[in-house]
Motif scaffolding. Structure first.
Motif, PDB file in Angstrom:
ATOM      1  N   GLN A 127       0.884  -1.149  -0.067  1.00 24.38           N
ATOM      2  CA  GLN A 127      -0.049  -0.129   0.030  1.00 24.38           C
ATOM      3  C   GLN A 127       0.984   1.057  -0.005  1.00 24.38           C
ATOM      4  OE1 GLN A 127      -2.687  -0.253   3.401  1.00 24.38           O
ATOM      5  NE2 GLN A 127      -3.838  -1.968   2.449  1.00 24.38           N
ATOM      6  N   LEU A 128       1.907   1.236   0.794  1.00 26.90           N
ATOM      7  CA  LEU A 128       3.020   2.282   0.703  1.00 26.90           C
ATOM      8  C   LEU A 128       3.521   2.615  -0.705  1.00 26.90           C
ATOM      9  CD1 LEU A 128       4.521   4.538   2.302  1.00 26.90           C
ATOM     10  CD2 LEU A 128       6.362   2.797   2.535  1.00 26.90           C
ATOM     11  N   ILE A 129       3.716   1.611  -1.123  1.00 24.65           N
ATOM     12  CA  ILE A 129       4.425   1.706  -2.602  1.00 24.65           C
ATOM     13  C   ILE A 129       3.374   2.452  -3.570  1.00 24.65           C
ATOM     14  CG2 ILE A 129       5.300   0.633  -4.610  1.00 24.65           C
ATOM     15  CD1 ILE A 129       6.536  -1.273  -2.538  1.00 24.65           C
ATOM     16  N   LYS A 130       2.186   1.721  -3.673  1.00 24.36           N
ATOM     17  CA  LYS A 130       1.070   2.294  -4.603  1.00 24.36           C
ATOM     18  C   LYS A 130       0.824   3.774  -4.171  1.00 24.36           C
ATOM     19  CE  LYS A 130      -0.867  -2.402  -5.249  1.00 24.36           C
ATOM     20  NZ  LYS A 130      -2.128  -3.271  -5.215  1.00 24.36           N
ATOM     21  N   GLY A 131       0.712   4.109  -2.854  1.00 29.80           N
ATOM     22  CA  GLY A 131       0.221   5.401  -2.359  1.00 29.80           C
ATOM     23  C   GLY A 131       1.341   6.429  -3.021  1.00 29.80           C
ATOM     24  N   TYR A 132       2.512   6.092  -2.782  1.00 26.52           N
ATOM     25  CA  TYR A 132       3.683   6.991  -3.039  1.00 26.52           C
ATOM     26  C   TYR A 132       3.645   7.142  -4.758  1.00 26.52           C
ATOM     27  CZ  TYR A 132       8.487   8.428  -4.261  1.00 26.52           C
ATOM     28  OH  TYR A 132       9.541   9.199  -4.717  1.00 26.52           O
ATOM     29  N   ASP A 133       3.440   5.910  -5.425  1.00 28.45           N
ATOM     30  CA  ASP A 133       3.344   6.077  -7.028  1.00 28.45           C
ATOM     31  C   ASP A 133       2.057   6.872  -7.404  1.00 28.45           C
ATOM     32  OD1 ASP A 133       5.536   4.660  -7.294  1.00 28.45           O
ATOM     33  OD2 ASP A 133       4.623   2.597  -7.525  1.00 28.45           O
ATOM     34  N   ALA A 134       0.955   6.780  -6.623  1.00 28.70           N
ATOM     35  CA  ALA A 134      -0.250   7.557  -6.943  1.00 28.70           C
ATOM     36  C   ALA A 134       0.060   8.958  -6.685  1.00 28.70           C
ATOM     37  CB  ALA A 134      -1.498   7.016  -6.185  1.00 28.70           C
ATOM     38  N   PHE A 135       0.626   9.488  -5.607  1.00 27.34           N
ATOM     39  CA  PHE A 135       0.940  10.859  -5.363  1.00 27.34           C
ATOM     40  C   PHE A 135       1.684  11.573  -6.239  1.00 27.34           C
ATOM     41  CE2 PHE A 135       0.160  14.513  -2.801  1.00 27.34           C
ATOM     42  CZ  PHE A 135       1.409  14.988  -2.464  1.00 27.34           C
ATOM     43  N   LEU A 136       2.718  10.764  -6.792  1.00 25.02           N
ATOM     44  CA  LEU A 136       3.897  11.361  -7.879  1.00 25.02           C
ATOM     45  C   LEU A 136       3.173  11.535  -9.137  1.00 25.02           C
ATOM     46  CD1 LEU A 136       6.096  11.121  -5.792  1.00 25.02           C
ATOM     47  CD2 LEU A 136       7.568  10.360  -7.405  1.00 25.02           C
ATOM     48  N   ILE A 145       1.113  14.604  -8.994  1.00 24.34           N
ATOM     49  CA  ILE A 145       1.832  15.920  -8.998  1.00 24.34           C
ATOM     50  C   ILE A 145       2.155  16.254 -10.403  1.00 24.34           C
ATOM     51  CG2 ILE A 145       4.347  16.729  -8.599  1.00 24.34           C
ATOM     52  CD1 ILE A 145       4.027  15.001  -5.770  1.00 24.34           C
ATOM     53  N   LYS A 146       2.647  15.184 -11.123  1.00 27.19           N
ATOM     54  CA  LYS A 146       3.062  15.398 -12.604  1.00 27.19           C
ATOM     55  C   LYS A 146       1.671  15.822 -13.454  1.00 27.19           C
ATOM     56  CE  LYS A 146       7.141  12.103 -12.608  1.00 27.19           C
ATOM     57  NZ  LYS A 146       7.565  10.723 -13.075  1.00 27.19           N
ATOM     58  N   ALA A 147       0.463  15.410 -13.121  1.00 25.81           N
ATOM     59  CA  ALA A 147      -0.599  15.815 -13.838  1.00 25.81           C
ATOM     60  C   ALA A 147      -1.104  16.847 -13.488  1.00 25.81           C
ATOM     61  CB  ALA A 147      -1.450  14.452 -13.571  1.00 25.81           C
ATOM     62  N   THR A 148      -0.564  17.569 -12.226  1.00 23.17           N
ATOM     63  CA  THR A 148      -1.147  18.759 -11.917  1.00 23.17           C
ATOM     64  C   THR A 148      -0.274  19.969 -11.525  1.00 23.17           C
ATOM     65  OG1 THR A 148      -1.548  18.070  -9.763  1.00 23.17           O
ATOM     66  CG2 THR A 148      -3.580  18.010 -11.161  1.00 23.17           C
ATOM     67  N   PRO A 149       0.430  20.312 -12.325  1.00 23.61           N
ATOM     68  CA  PRO A 149       1.679  21.252 -12.036  1.00 23.61           C
ATOM     69  C   PRO A 149       1.132  22.557 -11.795  1.00 23.61           C
ATOM     70  CG  PRO A 149       1.548  20.785 -14.457  1.00 23.61           C
ATOM     71  CD  PRO A 149       0.694  19.982 -13.910  1.00 23.61           C
ATOM     72  N   SER A 150       0.145  23.046 -12.065  1.00 24.46           N
ATOM     73  CA  SER A 150      -0.410  24.421 -11.689  1.00 24.46           C
ATOM     74  C   SER A 150      -1.071  24.326 -10.234  1.00 24.46           C
ATOM     75  CB  SER A 150      -1.604  24.761 -12.594  1.00 24.46           C
ATOM     76  OG  SER A 150      -2.807  23.770 -12.527  1.00 24.46           O
ATOM     77  N   ILE A 151      -1.120  23.182  -9.634  1.00 22.52           N
ATOM     78  CA  ILE A 151      -1.387  23.172  -8.172  1.00 22.52           C
ATOM     79  C   ILE A 151      -0.365  22.837  -7.394  1.00 22.52           C
ATOM     80  CG2 ILE A 151      -3.293  22.215  -6.527  1.00 22.52           C
ATOM     81  CD1 ILE A 151      -5.100  21.568  -9.059  1.00 22.52           C
ATOM     82  N   ILE A 152       0.404  21.841  -7.856  1.00 25.37           N
ATOM     83  CA  ILE A 152       1.313  21.182  -6.812  1.00 25.37           C
ATOM     84  C   ILE A 152       2.458  20.898  -7.546  1.00 25.37           C
ATOM     85  CG2 ILE A 152       0.324  18.699  -7.036  1.00 25.37           C
ATOM     86  CD1 ILE A 152       0.481  18.616  -3.796  1.00 25.37           C
ATOM     87  N   GLU A 153       3.621  20.950  -6.867  1.00 25.75           N
ATOM     88  CA  GLU A 153       4.937  20.814  -7.818  1.00 25.75           C
ATOM     89  C   GLU A 153       5.945  20.054  -6.692  1.00 25.75           C
ATOM     90  OE1 GLU A 153       6.407  24.153  -9.399  1.00 25.75           O
ATOM     91  OE2 GLU A 153       8.390  23.243 -10.097  1.00 25.75           O
TER      92      GLU A 153
END
Length: 829
Positions: free
Chosen positions: A280-289, A292-300
């Motif tokens: 779950q940790l690995i999946k959660g980390y991958d999902a968060f990254l 981040i890549k998909a919404t650069p105008s909000i979070i970087e």
């Protein structure tokens, strides 16, 4: 607090505390001297009052505690430190901890010197806290070691540390770049006033800007991360970092950074996501990254710190911290950006972190305590090192023949004892600095040949518990420890064999082979998993009914084991229990107790004991033994006589050593007839509960087993029994007592409120072997000699279910044993 608050606030707190200590101690001393002269009995009552307050975690006045300390410092020390061990032992009870912080920890008592060791009481407190925190750190290190065998561990290690933005004044963030700040920070003046102004602006104005920005962005950031991560793990918001904590971090952690140093504060706005498994940790980390890549105008992405990459972390705690630049989407906060933090945790670490958090709030007060007891805080200004003056206190070569012409490789002073340790090539000696006399010496061997040098720079002074030791390497492969004691005739150095370290070639080879096999075991122990995966029946087979379970005999004592006395093979066994960690079977007969190693089927220990079975008081001494831990030490507890319970240390070699400090001896006005009828422990084995002299219920702490914490006079005399007619709820708040033969009633005692409940059955002809369903204090099962079992609701005081069992092979329906766990009630007849 040291690391928890600013230098300015700490200094102010110290001055206030010193003034209060001086005033309170003067007042307490005046009152003590008056009472000592006019009413000594009042002083004794004060000690008793303080003891009661600490035992029950009740509010008290500090002035009473200080006077009690002046009257009997040794007893007060014991009372206070016992409470510390009780309150700070994990898992920490919030109610008890809040009482401790409000009434005990805030007291001046910590600045008093102990009678036994001569140390300040706060030093004893810190020793307790460090000891308990080290156990938690060891648990976290064990978790880390276990995680490394996980099949997806390499994916965790593949998460590398990365820093793209490390400061809030980075161009991508834009905070703290205002000219009103930069003009001060970029000023070229080298004078002290200029430096002081930079520090002032940094620790005030800059932090104010950061905290106000955090307030604008916090709620929006929390909602955003919660929306993204709640489907992957357990999301939790964290409060914004307080100004004092931020200031302390700037002063302590970022002292060497460029101005504005406060730009290094990247966690004013933070939250956490907890995961149950590594997957779950690995999946959660991958999902968060990916987010981040998909919404650069909000979070970087700003930074990644993977705590699992460092195998040498001393705190034990590990997580993955991801810092991001969050860009506000609120029209009222246009162009507001800030570096925020998201912590990715494994639940195993979260549980240990909760345990240690409160301990750290105690331990980080060390600097405060030291400054309060220091005599120099108010009187002297800080001196420059170059102004210090040094005076010769001792020149060893002038007076000691044994030291003449010896080359010294290491010298050290133990300030507590005033002893100087000196280490030469083949000799170690100790000099008392006050008398300038050699008090002890020791021949030893070293080597300085080629690359095989050993034995130099080895000795250390240290404390183990309350004992002072000196450790010395005395041979090529040997380190010895000597207990240092101050006696009338001088100092004694006594070798303590249990701390002797002898390293052998066999040990070296064993460790090498252990390393080799460790990784193989991580693969081999997956055998059951693989078999279940390929099994075609795993998913198709429905869950078995308990009746369908098959049991295989592993040990038949009568057939497989030769006991010490032939008669014992035929004797009735009243209680058996297995310690699964050591693989030992404990058996309790009428006048003996024996232990069998289940693997070798050999008797490994035995003990003669006394029980009692008289017509008036009934039986006593039956159903008493328990296996449990005190700290990391395994113990066996056993009633060995009418009025005595003993505890034995057990090691993995099946050695049983009596520990006299846990021996319980009950005495009463009945003299030789004083009797322990029943005994039981709470689930954590912190307290033992006794029924004594058929009439009194007692509660005692295992840590101070001969002191009665609570005593309740039972409304009706209870007869002893061969069976387990006294049971305790797991939390130790309730107990139940069976009435016994031809008694239709039984008793429930609310121990906390000292309330006794008398319950009478309409169907049972006797009341035997009661037990709490699942160990909880809501439902009780009680039985009779005709196979009837009633389930009672404690709160409603009524029967909610009745069960009936068939006769056993001998035709008897008498129910003689019961137990309940995991929604199962087991009975024996």
């Amino acid at each position: 607090m040291g690391a928890g608050e600013s230098t300015e606030k700490l200094g102010q707190r110290v001055l206030i505390a010193k003034s209060k200590l001086e005033s309170d101690l003067k007042t307490a001393t005046d009152r003590y001297e008056y009472l000592k002269q006019h009413s000594p009995r009042t002083l004794k009552t004060m000690i008793e009052s303080v003891s009661a307050s600490f035992e029950t975690c009740a509010p008290f006045l500090e002035s009473t505690l200080l006077i009690a300390w002046l009257y009997d410092a040794a007893q007060c020390e014991s009372i206070v430190l016992s409470a510390c061990k009780k309150v700070l032992r994990a898992p920490i009870n919030d109610v008890q901890y809040n009482w401790f912080k409000q009434y005990v920890f805030s007291s001046n008592i910590w600045m008093m010197k102990t009678k036994k060791s001569g140390k300040f009481l706060y030093e004893e407190l810190l020793a307790i806290g460090n000891d308990m925190s080290s156990d938690i750190v060891a648990n976290m290190d064990s978790i880390f070691e276990h995680l490394q065998s996980h099949k997806q561990w390499q994916k965790v290690l593949a998460i590398k540390n990365e820093t793209l933005v490390a400061r809030q004044d980075d161009k991508k963030v834009g905070l703290l770049n205002d000219a009103g700040l930069s003009n001060v920070f970029e000023a070229k003046s080298d004078d002290q006033k200029s430096e002081d102004m930079k520090t002032f602006v940094d620790s005030n104005m800059a932090i104010n800007i950061l905290t106000s920005t955090a307030a604008k962005i916090n709620e929006e950031f929390q909602k955003h991360v919660k929306l993204v991560m709640s489907s992957h793990g357990s999301y939790k918001t964290a409060p914004m970092k307080k100004v004092e904590r931020s200031l302390s971090k700037v002063e302590n952690d970022y002292a060497g950074e460029q101005y504005p140093k406060s730009a290094k504060l990247l966690d004013l706005v933070r939250c956490s996501v907890t995961f149950n498994t590594v997957e779950q940790l690995i999946k959660g980390y991958d999902a968060f990254l990916r987010h981040i890549k998909a919404t650069p105008s909000i979070i970087e992405l700003a930074r990644v710190k993977n705590g699992f990459l460092d195998a040498n972390i001393t705190s034990g705690y590990r997580d993955i911290k991801i810092n991001v630049i969050y860009k506000s989407q609120d029209p009222d906060h246009k162009n507001v950006k800030m570096v925020c933090e998201v912590q990715f945790l494994l639940i195993n670490y979260l549980e240990e972190k909760k345990k240690i958090h409160k301990l750290y709030s105690i331990l980080r007060e060390e600097t405060f305590f030291k400054m309060v007891v220091s005599e120099n805080v108010k009187k002297t200004a800080t001196k420059n090192v170059t102004d210090l003056k040094f005076k010769e206190a001792l020149t060893v070569s002038k007076g000691l023949i044994s030291c003449k012409d010896r080359e010294m490789f290491k010298c050290s002073v133990d300030n507590d004892l005033g002893l100087l340790g000196m280490e030469s090539n083949d000799w170690f000696g100790v000099v008392e600095m006050k008398s300038k006399q050699e008090v002890w010496s020791l021949k030893r061997s070293t080597s300085s040949r080629g690359v095989s040098r050993y034995g130099f720079q080895t000795h250390q002074w240290l404390n183990i518990g309350q004992q002072k030791y000196v450790s010395v390497q005395t041979g090529r492969n040997k380190i010895q420890m000597f207990n240092v004691k101050q006696a009338d005739a001088g100092y004694q150095f006594v070798e303590d064999k249990k701390y002797e370290l002898v390293y052998s070639e066999q040990q070296r080879r064993y460790l090498e082979e252990k390393k080799k096999i460790h990784k193989l075991y991580s693969i081999l122990r997956e055998e059951t998993f693989f078999k279940m995966v390929v099994s075609q029946q795993t998913e198709k087979r429905p869950a078995k009914d308990i009746k369908d379970l098959q049991f295989k005999e592993t040990l038949n004592v009568a057939k497989d084991v030769t006991l010490s006395y032939a008669s014992k093979n035929k004797e009735q066994i009243h209680k058996c229990s297995v310690d699964t960690e050591l693989g030992l079977l404990g058996m309790e007969g009428h006048d003996w107790f024996g232990v069998v190693d289940m693997a070798s089927k050999q008797e490994v220990w035995k003990l003669d004991r006394k029980t009692n079975n008289d017509a008036m008081g009934g039986a006593s001494g039956y159903q008493t033994h328990e296996w449990f831990f005190i700290g990391k030490q395994k113990y066996l507890s056993l009633q060995t006589d009418r009025n005595k319970i003993k505890m034995f240390k057990v090691d993995n070699k099946s050695q049983f050593v009596e520990d006299s400090k846990y021996e319980l001896t009950y005495s009463s006005s009945k003299g030789d007839n004083a009797t322990i009828n029943f005994c039981d422990f709470d689930a954590n084995f912190e307290h033992i509960f006794l029924v004594v002299d058929n009439q009194v219920l007692q509660k005692r702490a295992v840590s101070n087993i001969n002191k009665v914490l609570q005593s309740i006079e039972l409304k009706e005399s209870v007869k002893g029994s061969l069976f387990r007619n006294f049971r305790l709820s797991a939390d130790g708040k309730f107990c139940v007592l069976g009435g016994g033969y031809d008694k239709k009633h039984f008793f429930v005692v609310d121990i906390e409120n000292e309330k006794q409940i008398h319950l009478t059955s309409k169907k049972l002809n006797s009341t035997y072997v009661p037990c709490f369903i699942n160990g909880e204090n809501k439902l009780i099962a009680v039985s009779d000699k005709n196979g009837t079992i009633e389930i009672w609701d404690v709160e409603k005081q009524e029967t909610v279910k009745t069960l009936q069992v068939d006769a056993n092979s001998t035709g008897s329906k008498w129910i003689k044993a019961s137990a309940s766990r995991h929604n199962i009630l087991a009975i024996g007849s």
